[in-house]
Write a protein that holds these residues in place. Sequence first.
Motif, short mmCIF file in Angstrom:
data_model
loop_
_atom_site.label_atom_id
_atom_site.label_comp_id
_atom_site.label_asym_id
_atom_site.label_seq_id
_atom_site.Cartn_x
_atom_site.Cartn_y
_atom_site.Cartn_z
N TYR A 1 -0.11 -10.72 -7.59
CA TYR A 1 0.43 -10.45 -6.01
C TYR A 1 -0.75 -9.99 -5.18
O TYR A 1 -0.81 -8.44 -4.91
CB TYR A 1 1.59 -9.37 -6.30
CG TYR A 1 2.65 -9.74 -7.17
CD1 TYR A 1 3.53 -10.42 -6.58
CD2 TYR A 1 2.69 -9.51 -8.37
CE1 TYR A 1 4.72 -10.79 -7.52
CE2 TYR A 1 3.49 -9.83 -9.29
CZ TYR A 1 4.54 -10.33 -9.09
OH TYR A 1 5.71 -10.93 -9.77
N PRO A 2 -1.49 -10.84 -4.60
CA PRO A 2 -2.92 -10.25 -3.84
C PRO A 2 -2.42 -9.60 -2.48
O PRO A 2 -3.08 -8.85 -1.90
CB PRO A 2 -3.44 -11.46 -3.34
CG PRO A 2 -2.35 -12.59 -3.56
CD PRO A 2 -1.52 -12.17 -4.79
N GLU A 3 -0.93 -9.69 -2.01
CA GLU A 3 -0.47 -8.91 -0.92
C GLU A 3 -0.66 -7.51 -1.02
O GLU A 3 -0.68 -6.86 -0.06
CB GLU A 3 0.83 -9.37 -0.63
CG GLU A 3 2.09 -9.32 -1.87
CD GLU A 3 2.14 -10.39 -2.60
OE1 GLU A 3 3.50 -10.56 -2.98
OE2 GLU A 3 1.20 -11.07 -2.81
N VAL A 4 -0.67 -6.90 -2.18
CA VAL A 4 -0.81 -5.32 -2.41
C VAL A 4 -2.30 -4.84 -1.81
O VAL A 4 -2.20 -3.74 -1.54
CB VAL A 4 -0.72 -5.01 -3.91
CG1 VAL A 4 0.79 -5.39 -4.41
CG2 VAL A 4 -1.61 -5.46 -4.76
N LEU A 5 -3.14 -5.72 -1.66
CA LEU A 5 -4.46 -5.52 -1.00
C LEU A 5 -4.41 -5.41 0.51
O LEU A 5 -5.05 -4.99 1.15
CB LEU A 5 -5.48 -6.52 -1.72
CG LEU A 5 -5.64 -6.44 -3.22
CD1 LEU A 5 -6.78 -7.68 -3.62
CD2 LEU A 5 -6.03 -4.98 -3.75
N THR A 6 -3.31 -5.89 0.90
CA THR A 6 -3.27 -5.94 2.51
C THR A 6 -2.83 -4.74 2.97
O THR A 6 -1.87 -4.16 2.50
CB THR A 6 -2.07 -7.26 2.77
OG1 THR A 6 -2.61 -8.39 2.29
CG2 THR A 6 -2.12 -7.20 4.40
N PRO A 7 -3.60 -4.27 3.77
CA PRO A 7 -3.22 -2.90 4.51
C PRO A 7 -1.94 -2.79 4.97
O PRO A 7 -1.56 -3.75 5.80
CB PRO A 7 -4.21 -2.59 5.76
CG PRO A 7 -5.41 -3.45 5.23
CD PRO A 7 -4.98 -4.67 4.53
N GLY A 8 -1.21 -1.82 4.60
CA GLY A 8 0.37 -1.81 5.06
C GLY A 8 1.27 -2.37 4.34
O GLY A 8 2.49 -2.00 4.38
N HIS A 9 1.10 -3.12 3.36
CA HIS A 9 1.90 -3.74 2.40
C HIS A 9 2.59 -2.82 1.55
O HIS A 9 3.60 -2.55 1.18
CB HIS A 9 1.45 -5.09 1.47
CG HIS A 9 2.30 -5.46 0.72
ND1 HIS A 9 3.43 -6.48 1.30
CD2 HIS A 9 2.63 -5.30 -0.58
CE1 HIS A 9 4.11 -6.92 0.35
NE2 HIS A 9 3.68 -6.22 -0.76
N VAL A 10 1.80 -1.72 0.90
CA VAL A 10 2.20 -0.64 0.30
C VAL A 10 2.12 0.59 0.95
O VAL A 10 0.93 0.95 1.61
CB VAL A 10 1.42 -0.58 -1.01
CG1 VAL A 10 1.92 0.44 -1.72
CG2 VAL A 10 1.63 -2.10 -1.89
#
Length: 205
Positions: A182-191
Amino acid sequence: MIVPFILLLAALAGIVAALALPGMSDLLLLAGPCALASLILLLQGWLRRPAKAPEKPRAARKPSIRSRQPANAAPKWIVIDGSNVMHWKDEVPQIGTVQEVVKHLTGLGYAPGVVFDANAGYKITGSYQHDGALGRLLGLPEERVMVVAKGTPADPTILAAARDLGARVVSNDRYRDWAETYPEVLTPGHVLRGGYRDGKLWLDA
């Protein structure tokens, strides 16, 4: 919903057989992923299922959070890591902390869904609590709350639900162990992170 549930039962039976019977350990390689996939399918159908309407209308009944959404507007979903959030205040597991976060996010226009580890009920009340029981404590429909099966990590369920719904996640967990899937967890603001300062809730939202 029935087919994923039957598949989940079959997978769990396979896991039990693999652990209990000599020479059946290879079955675990098939049954484990099948159980996880069934859980994800159940969660997807469960979060998308509309809240049950009462059999008889009650004038004094408070409308559900979902029913307050405009009929022509898609819910603005957000997935809360309940087992993480409940430790935010004084590092003591409290359902009240999750309640406050749910209320805050609802006020911001979100439709929260909450996922808990299997042991969340024990930490909060001293006994196991299922989806409906925790939903009542949070003031959410049962369809918006999920307690994962014992021995199953909540993290992939949280991240899979968020991806499927196009939602963000509320947690102080950085999910580094799941970043490859789930590479989106590295996107700022996703978590979205949060906590308490001077007794007051703060969120990145």
